[in-house]
Design a protein around this motif. Sequence first.
Motif, PDB file in Angstrom:
ATOM      1  N   ILE A   1     -64.139  21.941   7.389  1.00 27.01           N
ATOM      2  CA  ILE A   1     -62.945  21.744   6.553  1.00 27.01           C
ATOM      3  C   ILE A   1     -61.705  22.289   7.254  1.00 27.01           C
ATOM      4  CG2 ILE A   1     -61.827  22.452   4.392  1.00 27.01           C
ATOM      5  CD1 ILE A   1     -63.897  20.249   4.054  1.00 27.01           C
ATOM      6  N   LEU A   2     -61.798  23.479   7.838  1.00 31.66           N
ATOM      7  CA  LEU A   2     -60.643  24.052   8.534  1.00 31.66           C
ATOM      8  C   LEU A   2     -60.266  23.227   9.763  1.00 31.66           C
ATOM      9  CD1 LEU A   2     -61.459  27.848   8.226  1.00 31.66           C
ATOM     10  CD2 LEU A   2     -59.638  26.599   7.064  1.00 31.66           C
TER      11      LEU A   2
ATOM     12  N   VAL B   1     -55.200  28.965   9.441  1.00 41.02           N
ATOM     13  CA  VAL B   1     -56.454  28.260   9.714  1.00 41.02           C
ATOM     14  C   VAL B   1     -57.137  28.864  10.940  1.00 41.02           C
ATOM     15  CG1 VAL B   1     -57.385  26.050  10.539  1.00 41.02           C
ATOM     16  CG2 VAL B   1     -55.862  26.104   8.580  1.00 41.02           C
TER      17      VAL B   1
ATOM     18  N   ILE C   1     -64.310  33.827  10.330  1.00 42.69           N
ATOM     19  CA  ILE C   1     -65.650  33.267  10.120  1.00 42.69           C
ATOM     20  C   ILE C   1     -66.543  33.583  11.308  1.00 42.69           C
ATOM     21  CG2 ILE C   1     -66.940  31.093   9.946  1.00 42.69           C
ATOM     22  CD1 ILE C   1     -64.588  30.022   8.269  1.00 42.69           C
TER      23      ILE C   1
ATOM     24  N   SER D   1     -58.493  32.217  10.040  1.00 39.28           N
ATOM     25  CA  SER D   1     -59.691  32.062   9.214  1.00 39.28           C
ATOM     26  C   SER D   1     -60.903  31.690  10.060  1.00 39.28           C
ATOM     27  CB  SER D   1     -59.464  30.992   8.150  1.00 39.28           C
ATOM     28  OG  SER D   1     -58.398  31.339   7.322  1.00 39.28           O
TER      29      SER D   1
ATOM     30  N   PHE E   1     -67.081  25.363   5.919  1.00 42.06           N
ATOM     31  CA  PHE E   1     -65.705  25.836   6.052  1.00 42.06           C
ATOM     32  C   PHE E   1     -65.145  25.584   7.448  1.00 42.06           C
ATOM     33  CE2 PHE E   1     -66.265  28.670   2.257  1.00 42.06           C
ATOM     34  CZ  PHE E   1     -65.271  28.059   1.514  1.00 42.06           C
TER      35      PHE E   1
ATOM     36  N   ILE F   1     -72.593  27.356   4.136  1.00 42.17           N
ATOM     37  CA  ILE F   1     -71.229  27.366   3.606  1.00 42.17           C
ATOM     38  C   ILE F   1     -70.237  27.629   4.725  1.00 42.17           C
ATOM     39  CG2 ILE F   1     -69.679  28.615   2.056  1.00 42.17           C
ATOM     40  CD1 ILE F   1     -72.076  29.043   0.216  1.00 42.17           C
ATOM     41  N   ARG F   2     -70.612  28.505   5.653  1.00 46.31           N
ATOM     42  CA  ARG F   2     -69.700  28.800   6.766  1.00 46.31           C
ATOM     43  C   ARG F   2     -69.496  27.583   7.654  1.00 46.31           C
ATOM     44  NH1 ARG F   2     -72.696  33.219   9.411  1.00 46.31           N
ATOM     45  NH2 ARG F   2     -74.360  32.533   8.091  1.00 46.31           N
TER      46      ARG F   2
ATOM     47  N   SER G   1     -66.998  28.137  15.921  1.00 50.86           N
ATOM     48  CA  SER G   1     -65.693  28.577  15.434  1.00 50.86           C
ATOM     49  C   SER G   1     -64.774  28.950  16.583  1.00 50.86           C
ATOM     50  CB  SER G   1     -65.847  29.777  14.502  1.00 50.86           C
ATOM     51  OG  SER G   1     -66.657  29.464  13.427  1.00 50.86           O
TER      52      SER G   1
END
Length: 142
Positions: free
Chosen positions: A9-10, A25, A32, A28, A6, A2-3, A54
Motif C-alpha cells: 500500500i505504501l 511514506v 516497518i 513508515s 502495508f 499485515i506488514r 521495505s
Amino acid sequence: MIRLFFVIILFLIYGNFNSVTNDIVILSLINIAFFSLLKEKNIKIIDISIFISSTFVVEVFVGLPTLIGIVVLFIPIVLLNYLINNYNLSMYIKSLMIFILSFIAFLLFDQTIVFRLLNLQYFICILILTFIFLGLSNYGKE
C-alpha cells in the motif's frame, strides 16, 4: 502478512501526494523494516524478507544504489535486536527507539530532510501518527 500488505500500500501511495506525505511514506517503510527485525528475539525468514523488501523500496524511492541500505543497516539492527529484546523495556520505550533509529536512517538516506523538518506540516503529521499509534496500541485490542 499485515506488514507486507502495508509495504504494498505504501509503495502505491508514494508519489501521488505532496512531498510531506512522500517523506512520511518513506519513514513508515523504514519503521516497518526496523520493527520486523526488532519485534522478537528469534528473527524469522519472513521478518528478514520484509526488512529487505521495505529497505529496497526505500532505496528505489530515494535513488540509492540497490541493496546498499540493507547491507549498511542489517548488522547494527541485528546487534540492537539483542540489546532491545534481552532487557525488560516497556513497549513505549521500544517504539521510541525504533522511531529514533528509523529517523536517523532516514537522515542518512536523505540529508535534505533537515531543512524540510522546519515546516509545521511535518510536526503535525508526526503528532497525528503518534497519537494514532498510541490509541491503537492501548485500545485496539478491545
